[in-house]
Design a protein around this motif. Sequence first.
Motif, PDB file in Angstrom:
ATOM      1  N   THR A 149      -2.865   6.244   7.989  1.00  0.00           N
ATOM      2  CA  THR A 149      -4.295   6.088   8.277  1.00  0.00           C
ATOM      3  C   THR A 149      -4.517   4.894   9.198  1.00  0.00           C
ATOM      4  N   ALA A 155      -1.384   5.175   3.545  1.00  0.00           N
ATOM      5  CA  ALA A 155      -2.298   4.157   4.081  1.00  0.00           C
ATOM      6  C   ALA A 155      -1.843   3.687   5.458  1.00  0.00           C
ATOM      7  N   LEU A 170      -6.617  -1.924   7.421  1.00  0.00           N
ATOM      8  CA  LEU A 170      -5.332  -2.608   7.383  1.00  0.00           C
ATOM      9  C   LEU A 170      -5.033  -3.220   8.750  1.00  0.00           C
ATOM     10  N   GLY A 187      -5.334   6.494  -1.678  1.00  0.00           N
ATOM     11  CA  GLY A 187      -4.272   5.834  -0.921  1.00  0.00           C
ATOM     12  C   GLY A 187      -4.572   5.774   0.560  1.00  0.00           C
ATOM     13  N   ALA A 188      -5.059   6.877   1.114  1.00  0.00           N
ATOM     14  CA  ALA A 188      -5.374   6.905   2.542  1.00  0.00           C
ATOM     15  C   ALA A 188      -6.457   5.901   2.877  1.00  0.00           C
ATOM     16  N   VAL A 190       0.856  -1.182   0.000  1.00  0.00           N
ATOM     17  CA  VAL A 190       0.000   0.000   0.000  1.00  0.00           C
ATOM     18  C   VAL A 190       0.895   1.236   0.000  1.00  0.00           C
ATOM     19  N   GLN A 206      -6.999   3.101   1.688  1.00  0.00           N
ATOM     20  CA  GLN A 206      -6.500   1.731   1.721  1.00  0.00           C
ATOM     21  C   GLN A 206      -6.066   1.306   3.125  1.00  0.00           C
ATOM     22  N   GLY A 207      -5.832   2.276   3.982  1.00  0.00           N
ATOM     23  CA  GLY A 207      -5.435   1.934   5.343  1.00  0.00           C
ATOM     24  C   GLY A 207      -6.608   1.706   6.268  1.00  0.00           C
ATOM     25  N   SER A 208      -7.819   1.884   5.765  1.00  0.00           N
ATOM     26  CA  SER A 208      -9.023   1.836   6.591  1.00  0.00           C
ATOM     27  C   SER A 208      -9.131   0.592   7.454  1.00  0.00           C
TER      28      SER A 208
END
Length: 310
Positions: free
Chosen positions: A260, A257, A291, A284-285, A253, A287-289
């Motif tokens: 985040t 991410a 993770l 991109g951010a 990622v 995608q860390g939701s």
Amino acid sequence: MRTFTLPGTDIVAPNVVLGLMRIADKTDEEIRTLVAAARDAGIDFHDHADVYGPTTHECERRWAGALRLGPAEREQVTIQTKAGIVGDGPYFDYSHDHLTAAVDGSLEALGTDYIDILLLHRPDALVEPDEVARAFEDLHAAGKVRHFGVSNHTPGQIELLKKSVTRPLVINQLQLSITHAPLIAQGVAANMAGLDQSISRDAGTLDYCRLHDITVQAWSPFQAGFFTGVFLDNPEYAELNAVIDRLAAAYDVPPIAIATAWITRHPATMQVVLGTTTPARVTGAAQGSDLPLTRAEWYELFRAAGHTVP
């Protein structure tokens, strides 16, 4: 995108929010592209304030003018806005008349009949809880605001409001990032003599919010301090960025991410408020939701940001 039912509401919310404080100088097409990137990432929760933009309600008006949502489209978006700051003061005004007038202005600017969530925008030292309560009751009874919350409030300030306010306060929007983390860092180093990190500056705000089902929204999630610039790719945070880059490569990622994910990994189920106007950064951010950072990875980031772990 991870979602949850916002406590005290029937809103199914993503744990990443699109903040719209910097769109005043964007074209309609740029705004639509930004919102589309957020929607494609699963973000349907939009954060406004009446003071965002060079004039009152400017960013709200620009958002509505660019999107021109029909009734069906409006129902698919959660609109949150804030009131209480008097931009040409500068000062704060939580009087009944100011809050109700501010909401009327936001409704007109946003092109909608109702606001999903209204936040009090920073504490007012001259607040009169009865005035706030009367404003909330009138706004709710008129169908103009469905839910209420605060921004940057301490437990004591919330308890003072609750002396008169009977509507649930469902949000507290607070500054939080890996590097600007007194909300979390103080508790980790509690009771350590001689350590600045151990000093309580907010009377346990995060724990208070968890105890009272108030969702924390993290604003400036990539800022190093109080509007001092981002920590990502910042040479002053070389150790932190080295860890971020290594984890980003491991999870495949972008680095944003990981920043985040450090917030959304916390069990408080916080929301991250993105202030960027760059669609790629929103993507991109997001995608860390959800993770799944391990405890070791979370604490490694925490240490690399300069915080003490006893």
